[in-house]
Scaffold this motif. Sequence first.
Motif, mmCIF file in Angstrom:
data_model
loop_
_atom_site.group_PDB
_atom_site.id
_atom_site.type_symbol
_atom_site.label_atom_id
_atom_site.label_comp_id
_atom_site.label_asym_id
_atom_site.label_seq_id
_atom_site.Cartn_x
_atom_site.Cartn_y
_atom_site.Cartn_z
ATOM 1 N N SER A 198 4.711 3.494 2.245
ATOM 2 C CA SER A 198 4.206 2.162 1.923
ATOM 3 C C SER A 198 3.362 1.756 2.849
ATOM 4 O O SER A 198 2.538 0.829 2.856
ATOM 5 N N ASN A 199 2.697 2.728 3.781
ATOM 6 C CA ASN A 199 1.568 2.600 4.684
ATOM 7 C C ASN A 199 0.466 3.412 4.158
ATOM 8 O O ASN A 199 0.535 4.716 4.208
ATOM 9 N N GLU A 256 -1.777 4.501 5.979
ATOM 10 C CA GLU A 256 -2.326 5.284 7.147
ATOM 11 C C GLU A 256 -1.267 6.487 6.882
ATOM 12 O O GLU A 256 -1.751 7.532 7.321
ATOM 13 N N ASN A 310 7.208 0.545 -3.496
ATOM 14 C CA ASN A 310 6.134 -0.400 -2.618
ATOM 15 C C ASN A 310 5.433 -1.184 -3.513
ATOM 16 O O ASN A 310 4.995 -2.326 -3.178
#
Length: 296
Positions: free
Chosen positions: A255-256, A258, A276
């Motif tokens: 979900s990120n 990064e 997500n």
Amino acid sequence: MKGRTKRSTTQGATMRRNTERIQRASTRQMENILNKITIQTAQDLNTRKKNTPLSNLIAMTHYSRPTISLYEGIKNGSGIIAEHKRQSPSKGSFGCLVTLQEVMQGYEKAGASAISCLTDHPFFGGSLEDLIATRKQINIPVLRKDFMIDSYQIHESKAYGADAILLIAACLNNEELKSMSLEAWDIGLEILFEVHDLEELNRIKEITASFDTSKYIIGVNNRDLKRFQTDIQNSKDLLPHFPQGVLAISESGISNPEVVKELKTLGFQGFLIGENFMKAENPGTSCEQFIKSIQS
């Protein structure tokens, strides 16, 4: 003091035993979920086989359509496989109010390398109609994501517009994995092999040792099928054991942006993301923002 220490030790032991009981119960429950899914899949499949003979599938328009390479799409694009699913056994409905057409067109516009379309209905709310509707909306590869247990589903996937299929190591033995792979390639479909642990990865390495690495992908599912919890560390732990030259993707729990950047530096080239995006008000917009973030 000794009394308090003894009581404290006893309470600690009781708590540990209770925790272990809960963990064992949770494991049994999740194993039952996988078992329920495959049993239901087999039952539904028997009905479809009776209603739609193999000859009918072969006669469908999309069966003779040249497929689009999932491998090339991921290797040469953003690497994002954007998934459409309405619900999951662990999270229930995502409550997405956007139509399938809007989701798929939004994903393609956002720059997704491919689409993952869940066709299981009882547990994920999908259908074969979703698959054929997806194929009509977009011009990028489509992965049929379902619990494949029978070669009939391979031909079904081609007939309804898929370019690739998912073969889950946890659901199939080595002989089934190999025979279904060969049958899929024979009609032009590519394969995403899904593994959850090192034992499954080693099985896939064994059966694919002589296979063309441009015809398949190996994905690490970060969701533990026993606990239904996700942990990106699973991808990190398994990647060093991948066969050389095979395109690796990470699935679930992402979900990120990064995290994607980090996994890319380790060697992952593809990322399957569904929840997500689907829990966002507009999945296509969410996907677009995500891809822009990983490219910045």
